[in-house]
Design an enzyme around this catalytic site. Structure first.
Site, mmCIF file in Angstrom:
data_model
loop_
_atom_site.group_PDB
_atom_site.id
_atom_site.type_symbol
_atom_site.label_atom_id
_atom_site.label_comp_id
_atom_site.label_asym_id
_atom_site.label_seq_id
_atom_site.Cartn_x
_atom_site.Cartn_y
_atom_site.Cartn_z
ATOM 1 N N CYS A 1 61.087 44.527 12.726
ATOM 2 C CA CYS A 1 62.269 44.950 12.633
ATOM 3 C C CYS A 1 62.380 45.537 11.160
ATOM 4 C CB CYS A 1 63.395 43.929 12.886
ATOM 5 S SG CYS A 1 63.398 42.351 11.952
ATOM 6 N N ASN B 1 63.604 41.672 8.606
ATOM 7 C CA ASN B 1 62.989 40.406 8.877
ATOM 8 C C ASN B 1 63.766 39.235 8.824
ATOM 9 O OD1 ASN B 1 59.880 38.803 8.031
ATOM 10 N ND2 ASN B 1 60.453 39.024 10.102
ATOM 11 N N ASP C 1 70.363 46.713 16.048
ATOM 12 C CA ASP C 1 70.404 45.827 14.994
ATOM 13 C C ASP C 1 71.774 45.101 14.780
ATOM 14 O OD1 ASP C 1 70.389 44.838 12.382
ATOM 15 O OD2 ASP C 1 70.066 46.698 11.392
ATOM 16 N N CYS D 1 66.795 38.899 11.117
ATOM 17 C CA CYS D 1 67.630 38.867 12.316
ATOM 18 C C CYS D 1 66.760 39.080 13.687
ATOM 19 C CB CYS D 1 68.867 39.787 12.397
ATOM 20 S SG CYS D 1 69.908 39.911 11.129
ATOM 21 N N ARG D 2 66.110 40.203 14.056
ATOM 22 C CA ARG D 2 65.539 40.349 15.217
ATOM 23 C C ARG D 2 64.131 39.855 15.507
ATOM 24 N NH1 ARG D 2 66.913 46.538 15.202
ATOM 25 N NH2 ARG D 2 66.481 46.178 12.905
ATOM 26 N N SER D 3 63.331 40.213 14.550
ATOM 27 C CA SER D 3 61.949 39.861 14.490
ATOM 28 C C SER D 3 61.884 38.327 14.222
ATOM 29 C CB SER D 3 60.865 40.679 13.734
ATOM 30 O OG SER D 3 61.357 40.541 12.317
HETATM 31 P P1 4NP Z 1 66.778 42.911 11.064
HETATM 32 O O1 4NP Z 1 68.460 43.109 10.442
HETATM 33 O O2 4NP Z 1 66.173 44.242 10.822
HETATM 34 O O3 4NP Z 1 66.987 42.483 12.481
HETATM 35 O O4 4NP Z 1 66.398 41.655 10.321
HETATM 36 C C1 4NP Z 1 68.662 43.490 9.414
HETATM 37 C C2 4NP Z 1 68.698 42.867 8.360
HETATM 38 C C3 4NP Z 1 69.162 43.183 7.091
HETATM 39 C C4 4NP Z 1 69.417 44.284 6.788
HETATM 40 C C5 4NP Z 1 69.495 45.307 7.954
HETATM 41 C C6 4NP Z 1 69.162 45.076 9.145
HETATM 42 N N1 4NP Z 1 69.780 44.932 5.532
HETATM 43 O O5 4NP Z 1 70.121 46.267 5.515
HETATM 44 O O6 4NP Z 1 70.031 44.287 4.582
#
Ligand code: 4NP
Length: 161
Positions: free
Chosen positions: A12, A15, A131, A17-19
């Site tokens: 993702c 790294n 996201d 939340c989703r992955s």
């Molecule tokens: P992820 O979510 O891609 O599912 O881990 C996010 C976590 C942090 C951020 C964006 C998406 N960020 O902009 O910090």
């Protein structure tokens, strides 16, 4: 049985939340099916802002509520991941673009939700795991449900050695 495991990398953006959720779910489902030892499962992000951090507490809370173990240290996609992993499963189309630009071989990269059997005829834009970072708690539960269906479909189709 071969000692070489089928390798799967979930990707993702951050790294956190989703992955990580996809990895926890995949471990849980694979254990239930008795095939965990035949898989090498990891996750990473295309960005490096959260490298070294644990998962977002909202993801970890949602996962724990659903009975998952939530160990995690965030890391960024590395060029040799493209060689090391056979399946590179991205959450959305921007992850797909980014990971290809970072050197992942095109034939290995798939949207995770393309393995959801309910989405067999869906257009690419419907195959994203949105996201949840800037949203509320509900988005995390929806993300979990989406990822669980897709990982079950993935396990149905993965060739395991
Ligand atoms: P992820 O979510 O891609 O599912 O881990 C996010 C976590 C942090 C951020 C964006 C998406 N960020 O902009 O910090």
């Amino acid at each position: 049985m071969s000692t070489e495991r089928t390798s799967v990398l979930f990707v993702c953006l951050g790294n956190i939340c989703r992955s990580p959720m996809a990895r926890w779910v995949m471990i849980d489902l694979a254990r239930d099916r008795g095939v965990l030892q035949r898989l090498d499962i990891d996750s990473c992000g295309t960005g490096d802002w959260h490298s070294g951090e644990p998962a977002d507490p909202r993801s970890a809370t949602c996962a724990a509520r659903n009975g998952l173990k939530t160990d995690h240290v965030a890391r960024q996609f590395a060029r040799d991941d493209g060689e090391r992993f056979e399946y590179i499963l991205v959450m959305d189309r921007s992850n797909q673009r980014d990971v290809l630009a970072m050197g992942a071989p095109k034939h290995k990269v798939r949207l995770l939700r393309s393995f959801d059997p309910l989405l067999i005829d869906a257009h690419e834009r419907e195959l994203e795991v949105p996201d949840p970072y800037y949203g509320g708690e509900q988005g995390f539960e929806q993300m979990y449900q989406m990822i669980r269906r897709a990982c079950n479909g993935l396990l149905d189709t993965l060739p395991l050695r």
